[in-house]
Design an enzyme around this catalytic site. Structure first.
Site, PDB file in Angstrom:
ATOM      1  N   ALA A  99     -80.415 -39.305 -49.846  1.00 28.61           N
ATOM      2  CA  ALA A  99     -80.810 -39.514 -50.937  1.00 28.61           C
ATOM      3  C   ALA A  99     -80.951 -37.863 -51.319  1.00 28.61           C
ATOM      4  O   ALA A  99     -82.271 -37.524 -51.122  1.00 28.61           O
ATOM      5  CB  ALA A  99     -82.001 -40.382 -51.371  1.00 28.61           C
ATOM      6  N   GLY A 101     -80.937 -34.625 -53.812  1.00 28.41           N
ATOM      7  CA  GLY A 101     -80.836 -33.914 -55.125  1.00 28.41           C
ATOM      8  C   GLY A 101     -81.245 -35.393 -56.139  1.00 28.41           C
ATOM      9  O   GLY A 101     -82.299 -35.994 -55.892  1.00 28.41           O
ATOM     10  N   GLU A 279     -64.527 -39.901 -46.345  1.00 31.62           N
ATOM     11  CA  GLU A 279     -63.878 -41.277 -46.213  1.00 31.62           C
ATOM     12  C   GLU A 279     -62.475 -41.190 -45.727  1.00 31.62           C
ATOM     13  O   GLU A 279     -61.982 -42.150 -44.927  1.00 31.62           O
ATOM     14  CB  GLU A 279     -63.921 -41.943 -47.687  1.00 31.62           C
TER      15      GLU A 279
END
Length: 329
Positions: A99, A101, A279
């Site tokens: 988590a 910014g 990914e």
């Protein structure tokens, strides 16, 4: 040759863009049949309770891979059997989430609260929250057997670097902490919300997730990195996996994150960046090191796809994306 490469890369992306913006196309894609499980013998077992999986209970979907890994769908498993076995074995789970910014304020509170309701209920769980603002991590009331650890990380200037560099951070904390306390690790994106049971049936040695937007599409449409100069380069693969969720034993997750980080850094040295960042590297790793269990898109569903008859339950949903505001410097 360069023109040919650009065409090969551009056409699948263009067609996928048409798919993403056309509700009618999304609806029609749902009628494309999946391959079927042709395994005449039992699947490879991550645990003894996997022998109870009923692969024939879902004739509408693919329930196993050609290397005999189970693909987990609603109706295939008895939750009670899985929970009892993992409690007896002393399974414990580390959940990692980044988590950084504006993503902290936008998503973390909802993510953690929903995880408390639905993620591995009844098992020991430790949340590992990676953030550049530890002081802003919300104070969530945790159930018994559950705890939270906050790890400070640097904020990268580009969201792509945040995404890619998480692989090193996860590997480092597995080595320094997780391996001493947890048997399994699950890694999540923060912009998601748990909405149903995400339980012990998902635990395995190496766990990958079918991407909700690709599981009905022919492989030609999978947006693998097709740049031969990238370490993530793939001509084709088995499935298209979503990096929003991956997991497994701590040893296997450590091996995956180390390999992805090494590929990312080698690409950087060669001034290359994989098409879909971490990914793309995860898909390459899963091609070379087959997952022992695959989660269906129930475990990470995007409601913008619309109705799909084969999605009988949703366990985790994509939260609304605010890329224009969240990804700006």
């Amino acid at each position: 040759m360069r023109s040919v490469f650009k065409c090969v890369l551009f056409v699948p992306i263009t067609l996928c863009a048409i798919y993403l913006i056309s509700p009618s196309v999304k609806l029609l894609i749902g009628f494309i049949p999946m391959e079927k499980c042709h395994s005449e013998s039992e699947t490879n077992l991550d645990s003894s309770v996997d022998a109870s999986l009923n692969l024939q209970s879902r004739p509408d979907v693919q329930t196993c891979t050609y290397w005999k890994a189970a693909i987990i769908w609603e109706g295939m498993f008895d939750p009670r059997l899985y929970d009892e076995m993992h409690k007896m074995k002393g399974s414990s789970v580390a959940l990692t989430v980044f988590a950084v910014g504006r993503y902290l304020d936008a998503y973390l509170h909802t993510f953690l609260n929903s995880a408390e309701q639905h993620f591995m209920v009844g098992l020991p769980v430790t949340y590992y929250v990676f953030t550049d603002m530890p002081e802003k991590v919300p104070n969530i009331k945790l159930s018994p057997l559950r705890s939270m650890k906050v790890i400070k990380v640097e904020k990268n200037s580009r969201w792509q670097d945040v995404s890619m560099m998480r692989m090193k951070s996860i590997s480092d904390v597995i080595e320094s902490d997780i391996r001493h306390h947890c048997t399994h690790v699950f890694c999540f994106d923060v912009d998601q919300v748990f909405t149903g049971r995400f339980g012990s049936e998902a635990l395995g040695d190496s766990v990958a997730l079918l991407h909700a937007h690709y599981y009905h599409l022919p492989k030609y449409f999978y947006t693998y990195d097709r740049n031969p100069n990238s370490k993530a380069y793939m001509e084709t693969g088995d499935f298209y996996y979503h990096a929003a969720i991956f997991g497994g034993s701590w040893k296997n997750v450590k091996a995956l994150t180390e390999a992805c980080y090494q590929g990312i850094m080698e690409d950087k040295q060669n001034n290359v960046e994989a098409l879909w960042h971490d990914e793309s590297h995860l898909n390459k790793y899963m091609l070379l090191h087959k997952p022992s269990k695959v989660l269906s898109p129930e475990y990470c569903w995007d409601t913008s796809i619309g109705f799909r008859r084969d999605i009988q339950v949703t366990r985790l949903l994509w939260a609304p994306k605010y890329y224009d505001t969240l990804r700006t410097p």
